[in-house]
Design a protein around this motif. Structure first.
Motif, PDB file in Angstrom:
ATOM      1  N   ARG A   4      12.176  -2.759   4.325  1.00  0.00           N
ATOM      2  CA  ARG A   4      13.423  -3.467   3.996  1.00  0.00           C
ATOM      3  C   ARG A   4      13.648  -4.632   4.959  1.00  0.00           C
ATOM      4  N   THR A   5      13.340  -4.417   6.219  1.00  0.00           N
ATOM      5  CA  THR A   5      13.466  -5.500   7.190  1.00  0.00           C
ATOM      6  C   THR A   5      12.471  -6.621   6.884  1.00  0.00           C
ATOM      7  N   CYS A   6      11.247  -6.245   6.574  1.00  0.00           N
ATOM      8  CA  CYS A   6      10.204  -7.252   6.319  1.00  0.00           C
ATOM      9  C   CYS A   6      10.506  -8.089   5.082  1.00  0.00           C
TER      10      CYS A   6
ATOM     11  N   LEU B 127       0.825  -1.211   0.000  1.00  0.00           N
ATOM     12  CA  LEU B 127       0.000   0.000   0.000  1.00  0.00           C
ATOM     13  C   LEU B 127       0.858   1.259   0.000  1.00  0.00           C
ATOM     14  N   ARG B 128       0.354   2.283  -0.668  1.00  0.00           N
ATOM     15  CA  ARG B 128       0.966   3.602  -0.550  1.00  0.00           C
ATOM     16  C   ARG B 128       0.690   4.145   0.855  1.00  0.00           C
ATOM     17  N   PRO B 129       1.552   5.029   1.375  1.00  0.00           N
ATOM     18  CA  PRO B 129       1.375   5.528   2.758  1.00  0.00           C
ATOM     19  C   PRO B 129       0.003   6.116   3.026  1.00  0.00           C
ATOM     20  N   THR B 130      -0.581   6.777   2.025  1.00  0.00           N
ATOM     21  CA  THR B 130      -1.885   7.421   2.234  1.00  0.00           C
ATOM     22  C   THR B 130      -3.015   6.416   2.400  1.00  0.00           C
TER      23      THR B 130
ATOM     24  N   LYS C 139       3.518   1.326  18.488  1.00  0.00           N
ATOM     25  CA  LYS C 139       4.939   1.186  18.170  1.00  0.00           C
ATOM     26  C   LYS C 139       5.133   1.084  16.650  1.00  0.00           C
ATOM     27  N   ARG C 140       4.258   0.362  16.017  1.00  0.00           N
ATOM     28  CA  ARG C 140       4.326   0.236  14.552  1.00  0.00           C
ATOM     29  C   ARG C 140       4.160   1.601  13.889  1.00  0.00           C
ATOM     30  N   GLN C 141       3.223   2.396  14.379  1.00  0.00           N
ATOM     31  CA  GLN C 141       2.986   3.716  13.811  1.00  0.00           C
ATOM     32  C   GLN C 141       4.217   4.599  13.955  1.00  0.00           C
ATOM     33  N   GLN C 142       4.906   4.495  15.083  1.00  0.00           N
ATOM     34  CA  GLN C 142       6.147   5.261  15.281  1.00  0.00           C
ATOM     35  C   GLN C 142       7.190   4.886  14.237  1.00  0.00           C
ATOM     36  N   MET C 143       7.318   3.582  13.960  1.00  0.00           N
ATOM     37  CA  MET C 143       8.297   3.119  12.985  1.00  0.00           C
ATOM     38  C   MET C 143       7.937   3.613  11.579  1.00  0.00           C
TER      39      MET C 143
ATOM     40  N   GLU D 216       6.321   6.333  10.847  1.00  0.00           N
ATOM     41  CA  GLU D 216       6.568   7.767  10.766  1.00  0.00           C
ATOM     42  C   GLU D 216       8.057   8.082  10.707  1.00  0.00           C
ATOM     43  N   LYS D 217       8.868   7.274  11.389  1.00  0.00           N
ATOM     44  CA  LYS D 217      10.306   7.537  11.468  1.00  0.00           C
ATOM     45  C   LYS D 217      11.047   7.019  10.234  1.00  0.00           C
ATOM     46  N   ASP D 218      10.803   5.767   9.855  1.00  0.00           N
ATOM     47  CA  ASP D 218      11.568   5.159   8.767  1.00  0.00           C
ATOM     48  C   ASP D 218      10.729   4.072   8.089  1.00  0.00           C
ATOM     49  N   PRO D 219       9.729   4.458   7.301  1.00  0.00           N
ATOM     50  CA  PRO D 219       8.850   3.449   6.692  1.00  0.00           C
ATOM     51  C   PRO D 219       9.585   2.489   5.766  1.00  0.00           C
TER      52      PRO D 219
END
Length: 917
Positions: free
Chosen positions: A101-103, A31-34, A87-91, A93-96
């Motif tokens: 890349r991790t996933c 999905l796109r961020p929006t 916590k997911r939302q913080q990630m 916002e910080k480095d989507p």
């Protein structure tokens, strides 16, 4: 019975399972961020919707994921679901992109079904490349193609008749047009190297109980479904096709095309079918893959991939994959949709009967990156548990288990989809963390560079490719197919156009060419060759140090016509670096990159159609005037006795020769100039269109030579004979409505008009080209303008999205000319440029100044090449978009060429150009 086994071998197996990179044979776009908040995050482990999804919080699959995701997000295992989401939302916002890349860590290649891409909801498929080692490849969803074709037909015809149920003739015409367009799209995808397979969701639409039928039965059912069910409500249903007769017609038509491709090419791209597990949109009983048995048997050359473990019908799918060579079992989606024990059972059931070289791994990752992470993590856990259990029971050895793991996770998909990847298990190192929590961008075990040395450092040497992903079995199959159809084949002409549009060629014996292709090699050439003129005069753009590699593109491979002096085939080539990257100065490569940018960034596919205008000349005995027109009783579209007796047999021979080598001619006719004729080629994607144009012109000129004629592209070989090479440019989109395509086309062509004086340096590349910039002659006109069906302007609009570029002649390097037009158009689309110039209905040459200003027509066309070159020098935006190095070299060479030509007497210069173009 339990056997002793080597614990170090068991540890080797575990390390392999945790570090083996995967070819994910079925996934979907993120999905796109929006759009992230538009879809419920609970859906990462469930296909349920609405109230049923709310109940999912008590399911084992959800509870297991809730205990695993803290590892991904870096928080405590016992954190609450709400805190986990925070916590997911913080990630995000910080480095989507870091999270994504991790996933996707440990994923080498994604095969993406982008049939849900509407252009706004999800990222385009190539965007995912930034997170994987290999390039993402496409799986084309046939129902999406069918829907888009139907929508396009409706938009072209709108409105369809209200009394459609009573008009069988009209509905039959729609079915014929639909079939032609659908077959064209599927056939293009079969030839598209970025497409590695197809997919059908007929399971969702009308079920898998599809039986092979005769053509008459299929057409009759499709016609009835179209007339009485689909057409009356298609607009209301957004053109979704859910009519049994029509859906089965679409699937079997696609299977017939794939089967035909197998006969022509020696192999077929696979078709994936959704089976089993899905949401409440499917009929569970009709999702059983057992229904497909007759279809699989009827199309033995087409590989069928049964998706999603066919849960809860895994055993049925495994049975089909066992008894049919062309059936394969995908064990995706149950990870993470089932509990651990459910997944355990699915893996065991898949191995009860099915050969492990027929089992494929996929995540069915979609929308959220966590779906990829959970699927890969859980699969590795379960496959390890199952295999260790088999080993302890004495059914497998650790060594054989390692082979099974690498086959399922990498090798089986690599082979089935002809990906051409390389896996070296012996080099795999690391731990589970390497793969599942970030890990190296390029796993050490994936070889992208062959170790064989360069054949020779000298000009003409064949050197190995450095991108083994390009050395696909497809190449060998294409070559083998050509050899089977033409058993006497002896030579290959490897061809390319230089900056001056001179056709350069290397003649390679077939055995050496075969060695070149099968080894992934290329032809080395001095870098200085790109800076020489038509007679090899060296210009200051020539760099005598360095080399370039000439890479044949087998997509353009076709036999020469039957009377060619050699038993041969032609193939067009591009320039690449030793690393396999497109050389910035390669016109063909630059065009390909620009077309891809338009498609990837703006969802626009281009089709280009060329009008091949040529003047046929015959030799005279005069030294001062060695040529004269072949026929003299010419006028546009006429059929004079001279044309009937003299020209028609030769023209027909040309058309038949072109058709013989796979170049259909849509029409041909006489033009207005003496000896002048035109052949109209079909629209194709940009690079393919120009490859075809070059090869078609070659046949025209060769056949003319066998009749002691010269077929020239000279823009004015005699006064009054004005020859062009008009290009029809169509902007199309599979994901945009026609209104959206038209919205894109206006800024595209507005920018083309803004940059037109500079573009003329490429499209009208010789001094003599500007003799066509005259008034009232249906050439290019005198003014920078556009008009609907107006032939006195350089840019004619024919219909929404379909335009004709008229200030173009046969002396242009067509790759470079069209690349320049695309570069200009891309600038306009990217900037959202407004088309301020008005549609010019009258002849602008007949308007007074005030009337022209009112229409926004203020600039004249350049009247000589030097003016166009200066406009190009001053057009910084176009130069940057096209490549400043390429443009600078072109300008230097053009001026050197003009100096060379100016030193010749006028009559000699004209003959010199006639004999080269």
């Amino acid at each position: 019975m339990t056997e002793a086994f080597d614990t170090s071998a068991l540890e080797h197996l575990r390390r392999t399972i945790r570090t083996c990179p995967v070819v994910d044979n079925h996934a979907h776009n993120l999905l796109r961020p929006t759009q992230l908040k538009t879809y419920p995050f609970l859906s990462i482990t469930s296909e349920a919707h609405g109230g049923a999804l709310e109940d999912h919080t008590t399911a084992l699959s959800h509870l297991r994921a809730a205990r695993q995701l803290p590892e991904l997000y870096g928080c405590n295992e016992d954190v609450s679901w709400d805190a986990l989401l925070a916590k997911r939302q913080q990630m995000l916002e910080k480095d989507p992109e870091g999270l994504i890349r991790t996933c996707l860590g440990g994923t080498h290649t994604l095969l993406l079904d982008d049939g849900i891409d509407d252009g706004t909801t999800v990222h385009p498929y190539q965007w995912h490349d930034r997170f994987t080692t290999g390039s993402t490849r496409r799986i084309v969803r046939i129902e999406t193609v069918a829907r888009d074709v139907m929508k396009r037909l409706h938009d072209l015809d709108q409105p369809w008749e209200v009394s459609i149920q009573e008009n069988t003739g009209f509905v039959s015409a729609i079915l014929r047009r639909f079939t032609a367009a659908f077959c064209s799209h599927i056939s293009q995808a079969i030839e598209d190297r970025s497409v590695v397979g197809f997919k059908s969701v007929i399971c969702y639409r009308t079920g898998l109980d599809v039986k092979p039928q005769s053509d008459d039965e299929l057409q009759s059912a499709a016609l009835a479904g179209l007339q009485y069910s689909y057409l009356p409500s298609c607009v209301m249903n957004d053109f979704r096709i859910s009519i049994k007769g029509l859906n089965e017609y679409i699937l079997i038509t696609a299977l017939n095309l794939l089967s035909l491709g197998s006969k022509n090419n020696g192999f077929s791209k696979p078709i994936q079918l959704h089976t089993g597990l899905g949401d409440n949109d499917i009929n569970l009983l009709r999702s059983n893959p057992a229904h497909l048995q007759a279809l699989i048997e009827h199309f033995p050359s087409v590989p069928f991939v049964l998706l999603h473990s066919s849960y809860p019908f895994t055993r049925e799918a495994g049975y089909l994959a066992t008894v049919y060579k062309n059936a394969y079992l995908d064990i995706g989606e149950v990870f993470p949709m089932l509990s651990r024990h459910g997944q355990n059972a699915v893996v065991k059931q898949s191995m009860e009967l099915t050969p492990t070289n027929k089992i494929l791994w996929s995540t069915d990752g979609h929308h959220f990156p966590e779906t990829y992470w959970l699927a890969n993590k859980q699969f590795r856990e379960v496959i390890e548990k199952v295999l260790v259990e088999f080993i302890r029971e004495g059914d497998l050895t650790p060594a054989r288990s390692i082979e099974m793991v690498t086959d399922v996770m990498f090798n089986n998909s690599n082979k089935l989809y002809n990906l051409g990847l390389t896996l070296d298990v012996a080099d795999m190192e690391g731990t589970a963390t390497d793969v599942l929590i970030g890990g190296p961008k390029e796993p050490r075990n994936v070889s992208r560079t062959p170790s064989s040395p360069l054949a020779s450092p000298y000009n003409g040497a064949i050197v190995p490719t450095f991108d083994r992903s390009q050395v696909s079995p497809y190449h060998g199959v294409v070559l083998d197919s050509l050899k089977q159809q033409h058993p006497g084949l002896q030579y290959i002409y490897v061809q390319w156009l230089d900056y001056m549009a001179t056709l350069r060629v290397r003649f390679i014996p077939i055995r050496e060419f075969e060695r070149l292709i099968r080894s992934g090699g290329r032809i080395a050439m001095s870098l200085g060759n790109t800076g020489t003129l038509q007679n090899d005069t060296v210009t200051s753009a020539c760099n005598t140090t360095g080399k370039i590699l000439v890479e044949p593109d087998l997509a353009s491979l076709r036999p020469t016509y039957s009377k060619d002096p050699l038993a041969s085939a032609t193939v067009m080539a591009s320039f690449v670096t030793e690393d396999g990257d497109a050389l910035p100065g390669c016109p063909r490569g630059r065009l390909l990159a620009l077309a891809e940018a338009l498609k990837t960034n703006h969802r626009i596919d281009l089709l280009i159609g060329f009008e091949v205008e040529v003047v046929f000349l015959k030799r005279t005995s005069s030294a001062s005037e060695p040529y004269e027109p072949w026929t003299k009783m010419n006028a546009w579209g006429t059929f004079t006795p001279e044309q009937y007796t003299v020209a028609l047999p030769v023209l027909a021979e040309i058309v038949e020769a072109l058709q013989e080598i796979g170049i259909p001619v849509q029409q041909f006719h006489s033009e207005s100039g003496a000896g002048q004729y035109e052949f109209i080629l079909p629209p194709l994607p940009p690079v393919q269109a120009i490859d075809t144009l070059v090869q078609a012109r070659q046949v025209v000129q060769q056949i003319a030579a066998t009749h002691q004629l010269r077929a020239t592209l000279h823009p004015m070989p005699f006064d009054g004979v004005v020859t062009a090479a008009h290009a029809h440019i169509s902007l199309n989109s599979a994901s945009l409505a026609s209104a959206g395509t038209e919205k894109m086309s206006m800024p595209f062509f507005a920018s083309v008009l803004d940059h037109l004086p500079a573009l003329c340096a490429f499209t009208l590349p010789e001094t003599v080209s500007y003799k066509r910039i005259i008034a009232d002659s249906w050439t290019s006109g005198l003014w920078v303008a556009w008009g609907t069906e107006n032939r006195e302007v350089p840019l004619r609009k024919i219909s929404d999205g379909h335009w004709e570029f008229r200030c173009l002649d046969g002396m242009a390097n067509m790759y470079l000319a069209i690349a320049a037009i695309l570069a200009a158009g891309l600038l306009g689309v990217s900037e959202g440029l407004e088309m301020k110039m008005q549609d010019c209905e009258p002849n602008p040459n007949k308007l007074d100044e005030a009337s022209r200003i009112l229409l926004g027509i203020t600039n004249r066309m350049p009247t000589d090449l030097e003016t166009a070159l200066k406009a190009l020098e001053a057009d910084e935006a176009l130069r940057n978009e096209l490549g400043s190095g390429l443009v600078n070299d072109y300008i230097v060479m053009k001026r050197a060429e003009q100096k060379m030509l100016e030193d010749m007497p006028e009559d000699r210069r004209r003959v010199w150009l006639i004999e080269r173009y």
